[in-house]
Design an enzyme around this catalytic site. Sequence first.
Site, PDB file in Angstrom:
ATOM      1  N   SER A  81       5.757  20.618 -26.910  1.00  0.00           N
ATOM      2  CA  SER A  81       4.509  20.395 -27.641  1.00  0.00           C
ATOM      3  C   SER A  81       3.824  19.091 -27.256  1.00  0.00           C
ATOM      4  CB  SER A  81       4.771  20.412 -29.148  1.00  0.00           C
ATOM      5  OG  SER A  81       5.114  21.707 -29.582  1.00  0.00           O
ATOM      6  N   HIS A 132       3.715  14.301 -35.874  1.00  0.00           N
ATOM      7  CA  HIS A 132       4.408  15.218 -34.970  1.00  0.00           C
ATOM      8  C   HIS A 132       3.643  15.296 -33.643  1.00  0.00           C
ATOM      9  CE1 HIS A 132       6.995  18.832 -34.190  1.00  0.00           C
ATOM     10  NE2 HIS A 132       7.812  18.081 -34.898  1.00  0.00           N
ATOM     11  N   THR A 134       1.904  17.442 -31.713  1.00  0.00           N
ATOM     12  CA  THR A 134       0.541  17.938 -31.508  1.00  0.00           C
ATOM     13  C   THR A 134      -0.517  17.033 -32.132  1.00  0.00           C
ATOM     14  OG1 THR A 134       1.343  20.209 -31.306  1.00  0.00           O
ATOM     15  CG2 THR A 134      -1.005  19.910 -31.774  1.00  0.00           C
ATOM     16  N   GLU A 259      -3.871  21.909 -36.749  1.00  0.00           N
ATOM     17  CA  GLU A 259      -2.685  22.532 -36.162  1.00  0.00           C
ATOM     18  C   GLU A 259      -1.941  23.384 -37.177  1.00  0.00           C
ATOM     19  OE1 GLU A 259       1.645  21.468 -34.140  1.00  0.00           O
ATOM     20  OE2 GLU A 259       0.787  20.196 -35.703  1.00  0.00           O
ATOM     21  N   ASP A 264       5.355  27.665 -35.166  1.00  0.00           N
ATOM     22  CA  ASP A 264       6.366  27.319 -34.170  1.00  0.00           C
ATOM     23  C   ASP A 264       7.738  27.158 -34.802  1.00  0.00           C
ATOM     24  OD1 ASP A 264       7.121  26.183 -31.422  1.00  0.00           O
ATOM     25  OD2 ASP A 264       7.598  24.482 -32.717  1.00  0.00           O
ATOM     26  N   HIS A 268      11.125  29.201 -33.822  1.00  0.00           N
ATOM     27  CA  HIS A 268      12.371  28.594 -33.353  1.00  0.00           C
ATOM     28  C   HIS A 268      13.558  29.214 -34.089  1.00  0.00           C
ATOM     29  CE1 HIS A 268      11.420  25.416 -30.511  1.00  0.00           C
ATOM     30  NE2 HIS A 268      10.396  25.015 -31.260  1.00  0.00           N
ATOM     31  N   ASP A 307      -0.308  26.113 -28.086  1.00  0.00           N
ATOM     32  CA  ASP A 307       0.190  25.159 -27.092  1.00  0.00           C
ATOM     33  C   ASP A 307       1.260  25.776 -26.204  1.00  0.00           C
ATOM     34  OD1 ASP A 307       2.035  25.282 -29.141  1.00  0.00           O
ATOM     35  OD2 ASP A 307       2.355  23.127 -29.268  1.00  0.00           O
ATOM     36  N   HIS A 308       1.884  26.850 -26.701  1.00  0.00           N
ATOM     37  CA  HIS A 308       2.911  27.583 -25.962  1.00  0.00           C
ATOM     38  C   HIS A 308       3.380  28.726 -26.846  1.00  0.00           C
ATOM     39  CE1 HIS A 308       5.643  25.659 -28.750  1.00  0.00           C
ATOM     40  NE2 HIS A 308       5.156  24.474 -28.376  1.00  0.00           N
ATOM     41  N   HIS A 436      10.974  27.421 -26.679  1.00  0.00           N
ATOM     42  CA  HIS A 436       9.678  27.857 -26.156  1.00  0.00           C
ATOM     43  C   HIS A 436       9.892  28.760 -24.945  1.00  0.00           C
ATOM     44  CE1 HIS A 436       8.098  23.694 -27.687  1.00  0.00           C
ATOM     45  NE2 HIS A 436       8.480  24.495 -28.669  1.00  0.00           N
TER      46      HIS A 436
END
Length: 489
Positions: A81, A132, A134, A259, A264, A268, A307-308, A436
């Site tokens: 990130s 964080h 981002t 964001e 995300d 995970h 972002d991914h 990711h």
Amino acid sequence: MLKTDKLLFRGFMALALVMLFMAGPAQAKDAKYVFFFIGDGMGLPQRAATAAYTGKKLAIDAMPAQGVTSTFANDRFITGSAASATALATGVKTNINYIGVDPQFKPVKNLSEMAKERGMKVGIVSSVSIDHATPAAFYAHVKTRKMYHEIGFAMADSGFDFFAGGGLVDPTGKKSKAPLGDAYKQAQAKGYKLVNNKKDFMALTPADGKVVAWNAWLQDGEALPYVMDMTKDDITLPEFTKKAIEMLDNDKGFFLMVEGGKIDWACHANDATASILNTVSFDESVLEAIAFYEKHPDETLIVVTGDHECGGLTLGFAGTKYDTDFKVLSAQKVSFQKFTDEILAAFKKEGGDFEAMKPVITANFGLKFEGDPKKDTLVLADFQVAELKEAFARSMASGKPEGSEYLLYGSYDPLSVTLTHLLNQKAGLAWTSYSHTGVPVSTSAMGVGAEAFNGSYDNVDVATKIMSSMGIPAKPQYVDAAKVRVAAN
């Protein structure tokens, strides 16, 4: 007028019209109000799964401009990130964990700083901690995303107008080699009003000036609770976004980055339901921007990207072949996080056995231990019950999964992640990773300059396309390192 003169005149007019049409895009008004939404971990599968679950087309998927974006970092194909957010914020590829600096550690100017230089107001909103990776890429310049304390001070020193969402991970520098003091107190000293509850947050007006605000309950890692765990006392991402618009709106325009970070985090942990519901909330946040756009259609740009991708989510599972049943996900009542931290933790203290756990599982995930699996999707087959028993035993034994167990549980509680796996598989969803992946993401846009976001391009191009729409030269710009407090740390 002679015939030849008429022909020359007509030719001149035709040429003038052609030149006018060719110059049209360059003559268009620059974007005055810029919204940049980043769904952390939100790849193509996350969007598709959310649409399949809700049965509705997402607002972000209905935008007129749609592109496909690559995400690799400078030093690794599968990005993180920090590197990805830096690319999106500055137009520069950088290394894993770097924030706001290039691979040679030279600080690079971000979109927020560019907007501020133009007299625009700036807001940063996130559903995870505001320091964080981002959000940090839009105001900090540090060599590693783990410098939370220094990032917190960069926030306080930024002069930006609105920070909201999660809190700060290390405000007093307990994990820093060279503590700078208290980042919250520094923010106050710099003229920020601090707000940490919904009542006071909703009462904010532009007259309150610069603000740092966070939710009263920060569930994990100083982040907002997962949407499915929230109560009426929690501030949602759409509410943060709506208030940001109210606070930032002014004649000189604004830049707002929002964001959806917990998309995300859920991926995970391979929790599809938590990820989907947070994606819904993210999409509802974009609707707040669209409502603003409808009042200022000729002055507003909205860009949405990820972002991914995270988790290697697939829409399809070998065990269900071509079948899907997304409605079963609604049987899950709590996120993996709440189940682990509250429900399972309390159960462990009481020392119950697997039989006592069965009704707890059914109440929270809808999975059943009695009935015919062929007639009821939520009924567990014998081999699935065996999986749960094994995971339960491992969970009760405590300790993080090791060795080959990582492939089964990642770094998460064995029972919690097995429950989400089984429910997701029954829906026809599966996961390939706890990390990711390198698959491309979607980028969507509407408003001033939106047509530039059609097609296929890299994440650095997202930044330069936004620069261009704002009337800023579409190229990376560097910051004088001497003027950046934390760049040399």
